[in-house]
Design a protein around this motif. Structure first.
Motif, PDB file in Angstrom:
ATOM      1  N   UNK A 336       0.625  -1.417   0.074  1.00 45.12           N
ATOM      2  CA  UNK A 336       0.017   0.225  -0.148  1.00 45.12           C
ATOM      3  C   UNK A 336       1.077   1.324  -0.345  1.00 45.12           C
ATOM      4  N   UNK A 337       1.134   2.127  -0.514  1.00 40.32           N
ATOM      5  CA  UNK A 337       1.333   2.728  -1.251  1.00 40.32           C
ATOM      6  C   UNK A 337       0.794   4.500  -1.389  1.00 40.32           C
ATOM      7  N   UNK A 338       1.198   5.455  -0.996  1.00 37.27           N
ATOM      8  CA  UNK A 338       0.573   7.314  -1.543  1.00 37.27           C
ATOM      9  C   UNK A 338       0.928   7.437  -1.916  1.00 37.27           C
ATOM     10  N   UNK A 339       0.718   7.946  -3.240  1.00 37.88           N
ATOM     11  CA  UNK A 339       1.362   8.913  -4.266  1.00 37.88           C
ATOM     12  C   UNK A 339       1.730  10.959  -4.157  1.00 37.88           C
ATOM     13  N   UNK A 340       1.958  11.188  -4.921  1.00 36.61           N
ATOM     14  CA  UNK A 340       1.803  12.488  -5.264  1.00 36.61           C
ATOM     15  C   UNK A 340       2.175  13.313  -6.459  1.00 36.61           C
ATOM     16  N   UNK A 341       1.201  13.277  -7.510  1.00 35.33           N
ATOM     17  CA  UNK A 341       2.113  13.764  -8.677  1.00 35.33           C
ATOM     18  C   UNK A 341       1.348  15.651  -9.166  1.00 35.33           C
ATOM     19  N   UNK A 342       2.958  15.889  -9.793  1.00 40.16           N
ATOM     20  CA  UNK A 342       1.829  16.925 -10.633  1.00 40.16           C
ATOM     21  C   UNK A 342       0.688  17.065 -11.298  1.00 40.16           C
ATOM     22  N   UNK A 343       0.336  17.606 -12.079  1.00 43.30           N
ATOM     23  CA  UNK A 343      -0.227  17.193 -13.049  1.00 43.30           C
ATOM     24  C   UNK A 343      -0.129  17.333 -14.764  1.00 43.30           C
ATOM     25  N   UNK A 344       1.063  17.876 -14.544  1.00 40.23           N
ATOM     26  CA  UNK A 344       1.798  17.276 -15.660  1.00 40.23           C
ATOM     27  C   UNK A 344       2.650  15.430 -16.165  1.00 40.23           C
ATOM     28  N   UNK A 345       2.448  14.682 -14.655  1.00 39.93           N
ATOM     29  CA  UNK A 345       2.434  13.613 -14.302  1.00 39.93           C
ATOM     30  C   UNK A 345       4.014  13.380 -13.765  1.00 39.93           C
ATOM     31  N   UNK A 346       4.920  14.307 -12.998  1.00 41.39           N
ATOM     32  CA  UNK A 346       5.975  14.693 -12.595  1.00 41.39           C
ATOM     33  C   UNK A 346       5.083  14.400 -10.827  1.00 41.39           C
ATOM     34  N   UNK A 347       6.102  12.527 -10.594  1.00 43.07           N
ATOM     35  CA  UNK A 347       6.200  12.134  -9.773  1.00 43.07           C
ATOM     36  C   UNK A 347       6.682  13.095  -8.594  1.00 43.07           C
ATOM     37  N   UNK A 348       5.608  13.508  -6.750  1.00 47.87           N
ATOM     38  CA  UNK A 348       6.532  14.570  -6.075  1.00 47.87           C
ATOM     39  C   UNK A 348       7.376  13.578  -5.240  1.00 47.87           C
ATOM     40  N   UNK A 350       6.673   9.586  -3.115  1.00 46.80           N
ATOM     41  CA  UNK A 350       5.997   8.249  -2.330  1.00 46.80           C
ATOM     42  C   UNK A 350       6.096   7.769  -1.036  1.00 46.80           C
ATOM     43  N   UNK A 351       4.957   7.407  -0.381  1.00 47.30           N
ATOM     44  CA  UNK A 351       4.690   7.237   1.593  1.00 47.30           C
ATOM     45  C   UNK A 351       4.519   5.297   1.193  1.00 47.30           C
TER      46      UNK A 351
END
Length: 391
Positions: A336-348, A350-351
């Motif tokens: 189980x992982x939480x991801x944060x992305x910019x709206x252009x797809x750049x991954x900010x 992961x937790x």
């Protein structure tokens, strides 16, 4: 690239999930991997649904009658303000609209409460629900302005699948629409009515009075229904590895996007884009008008919750808890992982949520008023406001 099927996913992840479980038994309780604003009750919370006057509305999936159907929680501190319970049994998620909160239970009642005080506004009998399979309360009531629609639909032949259209002010029944097969995903609101998928591969649109507006065959059970902010476009993922965009007024398909598997989570439709997370472990963005693929990012598990917008970014949860409608049941994916992305797809960032976490396993993610909430086995967690920043 070869087609990636649900069977492939199950085979690959079950061994990983077993490994995580063994590791969790060998050590002590792990530090929570991201900063929390607070953690509190209820136990087995249903997704946070909204706020009214600083009160966060949630509920509990727990079947015990001392766990709430609807609960009011101080959004700043996590302290419980009030709770409304019903008879012992399964409970639906909560819908919040117009200063009220709505939910229903397999005790056979739909309930409306004042979302600030918790005072009960009305309680309406929706007929036989008790003793049906647990999926019968899977989906929250749906806000249709002066109506609230209660979706009663399991996955077994033990209850009549149906939608109850109730007067939002009084609870008086306006219509009952029987469905010939179970709901495949959560309904969406479009054009003042409701759009829902069935496990037999139909996508159906009703008016606010429960009359059929259009119906379309879509080849298999579709995902929950995503709807554009202007209500003109509805989007669903299908087992045929397609993302379909349809005209909300007519049901005509306007474009088909290519996937590599089905879709578990509701697609996010914005003014100019469609974001969708697949059971193929891929988060994608499409142009809303043309369906042209814009970007994709490979994640480590099937996407089960999100993406949701938080400011100018997206948050997504993979794995967690997910029950597939039909015969598949609960899927044992991990990690189980939480991801944060910019709206252009750049991954900010992961937790990853591994080990014996304080509060238990993470089951779901939701976003309310720009704040991120996690549902854990033993309580509700609000993450600190900086969760969308880089590591």
């Amino acid at each position: 690239m070869p087609s990636f099927t649900r069977r492939d996913a199950l085979r690959g992840v079950s061994s990983l999930a077993l490994g995580v479980g063994i590791a969790g038994c060998t050590g002590g309780r792990e530090e929570f991997p991201v900063t929390r604003a607070w953690h509190g009750r209820p136990r087995e919370p249903s997704p946070a649904a909204g706020t009214v006057d600083g009160t966060l509305l949630t509920g509990s999936y727990s079947p015990f009658d001392d766990d709430p159907l609807i609960a009011g929680v101080d959004a700043n501190t996590g302290e419980s303000e009030w709770a409304v319970s019903v008879s012992k049994g399964d409970k639906s998620p909560v819908c919040v609209s117009g200063g009220r909160a709505y939910a229903f239970a397999d005790s056979g009642f739909a309930v409306a409460v004042d979302a600030a005080s918790g005072d009960e506004v009305w309680r309406h009998s929706i007929g036989r629900v008790a003793d049906a399979d647990p999926g019968v309360t899977e989906f929250a009531p749906v806000d249709l302005g002066d109506r609230v629609v209660v979706p009663v639909s399991g996955t077994e032949e033990d209850v009549t699948d149906r939608l109850h259209g109730l007067d939002a002010d009084t609870g008086e029944e306006r219509f009952v629409h029987e469905i010939p097969s179970s709901l495949a995903g959560a309904p969406g609101v479009a054009g003042g009515g409701i759009v829902f998928p069935t496990v037999t591969g139909r996508l159906v649109a009703l008016t606010a009075d429960g009359d059929r507006r259009w119906e379309r065959s879509i080849t298999g059970a579709a995902s929950s229904v995503g709807v554009a902010p202007d209500g003109r476009t509805v989007v669903v993922g299908t087992p045929a590895e397609r993302l379909l965009a349809l005209d909300a007024e007519t049901g005509e398909v306007t474009w088909r996007g290519r996937l590599r598997n089905t879709v578990f989570a509701r697609p996010l439709v914005t003014a100019d884009r469609v974001y969708v997370g697949g059971a193929d472990y891929v988060l994608r963005a499409f142009d809303r008008e043309s369906g042209e693929p814009l970007w994709q990012d490979d994640l480590v598990s099937p996407i089960t919750h999100g993406p949701y917008p938080v400011g100018d970014r997206l948050v997504t949860l993979v794995c967690g808890s997910h029950r597939v409608r039909g015969t598949a049941g609960d899927l044992p994916f991990g990690p189980t992982v939480l991801y944060v992305h910019e709206r252009d797809g750049t991954r900010v960032r992961s937790v990853r949520f591994d080990g014996r976490l304080d509060g238990g396993e993470v089951h779901w993610l939701s976003v309310v008023d720009g704040d991120v909430y996690l549902g854990q086995a033993y309580g509700l967690t609000k993450l600190a406001s900086g969760v969308t920043r880089r590591d």
